[in-house]
Design a protein around this motif. Structure first.
Motif, short mmCIF file in Angstrom:
data_model
loop_
_atom_site.label_atom_id
_atom_site.label_comp_id
_atom_site.label_asym_id
_atom_site.label_seq_id
_atom_site.Cartn_x
_atom_site.Cartn_y
_atom_site.Cartn_z
N THR A 1 5.70 -0.55 -12.86
CA THR A 1 6.76 0.31 -12.34
C THR A 1 7.42 -0.33 -11.12
O THR A 1 8.65 -0.27 -10.96
N MET A 2 6.63 -0.95 -10.27
CA MET A 2 7.17 -1.62 -9.10
C MET A 2 8.04 -2.82 -9.46
O MET A 2 8.83 -3.30 -8.63
N SER A 3 7.91 -3.32 -10.66
CA SER A 3 8.67 -4.49 -11.10
C SER A 3 10.05 -4.13 -11.61
O SER A 3 10.80 -5.02 -12.06
N THR A 4 10.42 -2.85 -11.54
CA THR A 4 11.75 -2.42 -11.96
C THR A 4 12.50 -1.82 -10.77
O THR A 4 11.89 -1.22 -9.87
N LEU B 1 11.04 1.02 -7.88
CA LEU B 1 11.07 0.90 -6.42
C LEU B 1 11.89 2.04 -5.80
O LEU B 1 11.52 2.58 -4.75
N ASP B 2 12.98 2.39 -6.44
CA ASP B 2 13.77 3.54 -5.95
C ASP B 2 12.91 4.80 -5.95
O ASP B 2 12.97 5.62 -5.02
N VAL C 1 0.84 -1.21 0.00
CA VAL C 1 0.00 0.00 0.00
C VAL C 1 0.87 1.26 0.00
O VAL C 1 0.68 2.14 -0.84
N ASN C 2 1.84 1.35 0.91
CA ASN C 2 2.67 2.55 0.97
C ASN C 2 3.45 2.73 -0.33
O ASN C 2 3.59 3.86 -0.81
N ILE C 3 3.96 1.65 -0.88
CA ILE C 3 4.71 1.74 -2.14
C ILE C 3 3.79 2.15 -3.28
O ILE C 3 4.11 3.04 -4.08
N ALA D 1 11.95 7.01 -2.69
CA ALA D 1 12.32 8.43 -2.69
C ALA D 1 11.11 9.30 -2.34
O ALA D 1 11.24 10.31 -1.62
N LYS D 2 9.94 8.91 -2.84
CA LYS D 2 8.72 9.65 -2.51
C LYS D 2 8.38 9.49 -1.04
O LYS D 2 7.98 10.45 -0.36
N LEU D 3 8.53 8.28 -0.52
CA LEU D 3 8.27 8.05 0.90
C LEU D 3 9.25 8.83 1.78
O LEU D 3 8.90 9.27 2.88
#
Length: 364
Positions: A196-199, A203-204, A177-179, A208-210
């Motif tokens: 996007t999460m699969s790269t 994930l970076d 959820v947070n990601i 970075a947003k978090l």
């Protein structure tokens, strides 16, 4: 029909025959769920009616999700949980690990109009060891009294905007959820979030947003915490389960507002712990709890949408407050239009590595 399905059906018939020849000793099972307002809705909508119909008592325990407690019971062979309300990714992983009993949806009763269960349940709602019960979502919400600006939060980007909306945020202490929320807030279209999460770069980008709000986050673990934090002013916004916010709005008259933009829409599953000596009674519970009538009784008490198509017409108004439930349901057309559908397959494949990265990030 595969070998496992045939074996499951034969086992169910055998257990039913043995039970019919048993004693009159009181029977009971332990059903594990998420507690709080959701737990009360399940108790009133399922557990109490089930006991009245079957004479099988239901002991209730609460937990905060995951497989750790189930794994421990199965590994030592001391099973005291029988039925567990699981997030779908955990149900799939638990099945793969042999922690859960296989379940055949074709053994479930049909809908009130005779539609077979396999057609009545949404296709995404059932798996080898889990039967879907309710659609629920993680949203974010705010306390209207604590947003002093004339502009109010309305998008996922606003949750991460500390300049326009200064103040602390509440977030669940898990990576999922947070990601997703971080990437949505950073402008990734809903249909591209999991790609996007699969790269590594994706994930970076999420972390970075978090990082931008990390120092202002109050982490929560139990679903009851976000409404309390919002009421106390400990945070001005918090991610939360939509049903918990609904109950605070409707039953406690809290001035909370749900932001549906970017909601993460998921579905829960009911599963049986592998090796339970109360398998036959647990199966009876599953059949009762996943009927259209049972699911609608829950949905008329808390704003989670039935997984069975035949359950939706039975959801009308809240049993005590009398409010129309449709505007508050996460799977209603209006709210689902802004939803990201939770990709449980992605999380089933990446849970361990994401837990490690998230824990390392928290420790920085």
């Amino acid at each position: 029909m595969n070998y496992r399905t045939r074996s499951f059906g034969l086992l169910f018939l055998l257990l039913s025959f043995v039970a019919a020849c048993g004693t009159d000793e009181p029977r009971s099972i332990t059903a594990v769920s998420w507690g709080g307002s959701y737990g009360r809705a399940v108790d009133e909508g399922v557990n109490i009616p089930f006991t009245e119909e079957s004479d099988i008592r239901v002991a209730v325990e609460d937990y905060n999700g995951g497989l750790a407690q189930i794994r421990a019971q199965v590994e030592i062979g001391d099973i005291h949980w029988d039925v567990v309300d699981l997030e779908i990714a955990d149900a799939v992983r638990g099945c793969d690990e042999g922690l859960l009993e296989p379940l055949d949806i074709n053994l479930l009763p049909p809908s009130p109009d005779g539609t077979p269960a396999a057609e009545d349940f949404s296709a995404e709602s059932w798996s080898d060891c889990g039967i879907g019960n309710l659609y629920w979502s993680t949203v974010y919400a705010y306390n209207e009294e604590n947003i002093l600006s004339t502009t109010k939060p309305s998008t996922m980007a606003d949750f991460f905007d500390l300049e326009t909306f200064p103040g602390r945020r509440g977030m669940r202490r898990v990576p999922q959820v947070n990601i997703e929320f971080a990437l949505i807030a950073d402008g990734v279209p809903l249909d591209q979030v999991y790609a996007t999460m699969s790269t590594p770069e994706g994930l970076d980008r999420a972390f970075a947003k978090l990082d931008m709000i990390k120092d202002e986050v109050v982490w929560w673990e139990a679903g009851a915490q976000p409404p309390q934090m919002l009421a106390d002013g400990e945070v001005i916004m918090s991610t939360a389960y939509n049903g918990r916010i609904f109950n605070a709005q409707v039953l406690e008259n809290q001035p909370f507002v749900i932001v549906w933009d970017g909601q993460l829409l998921s579905i829960g599953q009911i599963s049986i712990v592998a090796g339970t000596p109360r398998l036959e009674d647990a199966l009876k519970y599953i059949m009762f709890a996943t009927s259209a009538e049972s699911l609608s009784r829950i949905s008329n008490r808390i704003s989670y949408s039935p997984a069975r198509k035949s359950g939706a017409p039975l959801v009308t108004t809240h049993v005590t407050a009398g409010v129309d439930m449709e505007p508050h349901m996460p799977a209603s057309p209006a709210n689902a239009a802004h939803a990201l559908h939770y990709d449980w397959t992605w999380w089933a494949d990446h849970q361990d590595e994401m837990n490690e990265r998230f824990s390392a990030w928290l420790a920085l």
